[in-house]
Design an enzyme around this catalytic site. Structure first.
Site, mmCIF file in Angstrom:
data_model
loop_
_atom_site.group_PDB
_atom_site.id
_atom_site.type_symbol
_atom_site.label_atom_id
_atom_site.label_comp_id
_atom_site.label_asym_id
_atom_site.label_seq_id
_atom_site.Cartn_x
_atom_site.Cartn_y
_atom_site.Cartn_z
ATOM 1 N N LYS A 2 -19.183 -16.050 2.930
ATOM 2 C CA LYS A 2 -20.628 -15.840 3.006
ATOM 3 C C LYS A 2 -21.248 -15.421 1.683
ATOM 4 O O LYS A 2 -20.758 -14.526 1.007
ATOM 5 C CB LYS A 2 -20.938 -14.776 4.069
ATOM 6 C CG LYS A 2 -20.629 -15.234 5.487
ATOM 7 C CD LYS A 2 -21.118 -14.225 6.504
ATOM 8 C CE LYS A 2 -20.904 -14.721 7.922
ATOM 9 N NZ LYS A 2 -21.424 -13.758 8.915
ATOM 10 N N ARG A 58 0.825 -1.213 0.000
ATOM 11 C CA ARG A 58 0.000 0.000 0.000
ATOM 12 C C ARG A 58 0.859 1.263 0.000
ATOM 13 O O ARG A 58 0.476 2.280 -0.583
ATOM 14 C CB ARG A 58 -0.961 -0.013 1.195
ATOM 15 C CG ARG A 58 -2.083 -1.024 1.012
ATOM 16 C CD ARG A 58 -3.044 -1.031 2.171
ATOM 17 N NE ARG A 58 -4.194 -1.892 1.889
ATOM 18 C CZ ARG A 58 -5.150 -2.164 2.758
ATOM 19 N NH1 ARG A 58 -5.104 -1.643 3.983
ATOM 20 N NH2 ARG A 58 -6.157 -2.944 2.419
ATOM 21 N N GLY A 83 -13.096 -3.926 0.813
ATOM 22 C CA GLY A 83 -14.491 -3.501 0.778
ATOM 23 C C GLY A 83 -14.794 -2.551 -0.358
ATOM 24 O O GLY A 83 -15.861 -2.615 -0.971
ATOM 25 N N GLY A 93 -10.120 -8.241 0.041
ATOM 26 C CA GLY A 93 -9.024 -8.273 1.001
ATOM 27 C C GLY A 93 -8.345 -9.612 1.143
ATOM 28 O O GLY A 93 -7.112 -9.713 1.073
#
Length: 391
Positions: free
Chosen positions: A193, A38, A369, A346
């Site tokens: 999920k 990053r 996200g 992520g």
């Protein structure tokens, strides 16, 4: 669709105090930073501002609300090969003095924004106080721009606000991969999920030619088809929705590929009775933890070297060696396909970086996200708050 917001190259920054919301949320172990991905992504915007003679004030959060950004400032200095000052405060007279003392080419890092609850509360007074430190605001933290926090959507109310080069690259790359891809376009989704991936699945089905579903979310789809799933993680309240998605895909002539063989275990931690079996042979005490080689082999019929592959979500519990084979094989299959490859999310990005495969893909997003939101067709608050380019 080209990037529609003004960027740092569309505004005069020479000699100005430029507040940059940048990516300093990096893993810190015992005060040390090993993963500088990053920081490398933040580098082009900071270097551009320095080349233009700006006075640079860097602000950022860290996911650990108690973590100081002091060690990150030191690591950033190494990445930039340029002096970087740090001040252990966000709002104080010390910060005001330090900002006012900045000369062109100076770089100052403020403390972790999340030391202040007002940041996540999008407190207007907090945003206005931050804005007082600068003449121009640059949003360059794609990882956070899906959040309506004070430093992302509040500061632009008080300063001319433009995108950094990293943010522009992220949004432009992901948007173009979805809107103007090289065909065929294949999406690979995984993770735990279904409920968190329903928006991206529904949106992608309108864009892609085919979808492969792996990870624990595949269990819910397998259950919807009446397959045995044993003690595996299944979202039973999402089974009807999984069936609906399968029906929508069939009606639209889109392929949804599911696992045909899986790696199961009786226990996950530590793994016991690990074996690879057909999805039809999962026992009542088995836990599905990864996909098998036949499943990965199916992907040959989807992948095309002239096409595009968007990968978001691991194929199994890759953090455990016994269950990492599917995700590793999936990565190898994507790389060897020769297709244009874009990685988001992520967990997937963490796997790619930890495996040393970052440079093997065409584009690896810095945002988890945020990339999910963008791939779901949603607008990002931190981007929407910026100035539009003139038509």
């Amino acid at each position: 669709m080209d990037f529609t917001k003004k960027t740092v190259k569309d505004i005069d920054v020479r000699g100005k105090r430029v507040i940059v919301r940048t990516m300093l949320n990096v893993p810190i172990e015992d005060g040390k930073i090993d993963d500088t991905m990053r920081l490398q992504a933040a580098k082009p915007t900071i270097e551009y501002l320095l080349d233009q003679g700006a006075r640079v004030v860097l602000i950022s959060h860290h996911s650990d609300k108690d973590q100081s950004l002091e060690p990150v400032a030191a690591a950033l200095a190494d990445v930039l090969n340029h002096d970087v000052s740090f001040i252990p405060s966000v709002l104080s007279s010390d910060v005001e003095r330090a900002v006012n003392a900045l000369k062109p080419l100076d770089v100052l890092v403020l403390e972790n924004l999340r030391f202040h609850p007002e940041e996540e509360q999008n407190d207007d007074a907090f945003a206005r106080s931050l804005a007082a430190y600068g003449d121009i605001f640059v949003e360059d933290d794609f990882t956070a721009c899906h959040r309506a926090h004070a430093s992302l959507v509040g500061i632009p109310k008080y300063l001319p606000a433009v995108a950094g080069l990293g943010l522009e690259l992220e949004v432009d790359t992901i948007t173009k991969a979805l809107e103007h891809p090289k065909k065929p376009l294949v999406a690979i989704t995984g993770g735990a999920k279904v409920s968190t991936k329903i928006p991206i699945l529904s949106f992608l089905l309108k864009k892609v030619d085919s979808v492969f579903v792996g990870g624990a979310m595949a269990n819910t789809f397998l259950a919807a088809l009446g397959k045995p799933v044993g003690k595996s993680l299944v979202e039973h309240d999402q089974i009807d929705l999984a069936n609906k998605i399968l029906e929508e895909a069939k009606a639209a002539g889109k392929t949804i590929l599911l696992p045909v063989d899986v790696v199961v275990a009786s226990e996950l931690d530590p793994p016991t009775n690990v074996r690879t079996i057909s999805v039809d042979d999962v026992g009542e005490n088995d836990i599905i933890a990864d996909v098998g080689p036949q499943t990965i082999g199916q992907l040959d019929e989807l992948f095309n070297h002239e096409g595009t592959i968007i990968w978001n979500g691991p194929a199994g519990i890759f953090e455990t060696d016994e269950f990492s084979g599917g995700t590793t094989a999936l990565a190898d299959k994507i790389i060897s396909s020769g297709a244009y490859s874009l990685v988001g999310g992520g967990d997937t990005c963490d796997f790619v970086d930890n495996a040393g495969l970052h440079d093997k893909f065409n584009f690896v997003s810095t945002g988890g996200g945020a990339s999910l939101e963008l791939m779901s067709g949603n607008k990002l608050p931190g981007v929407e708050a910026l100035l539009d380019k003139e038509a």
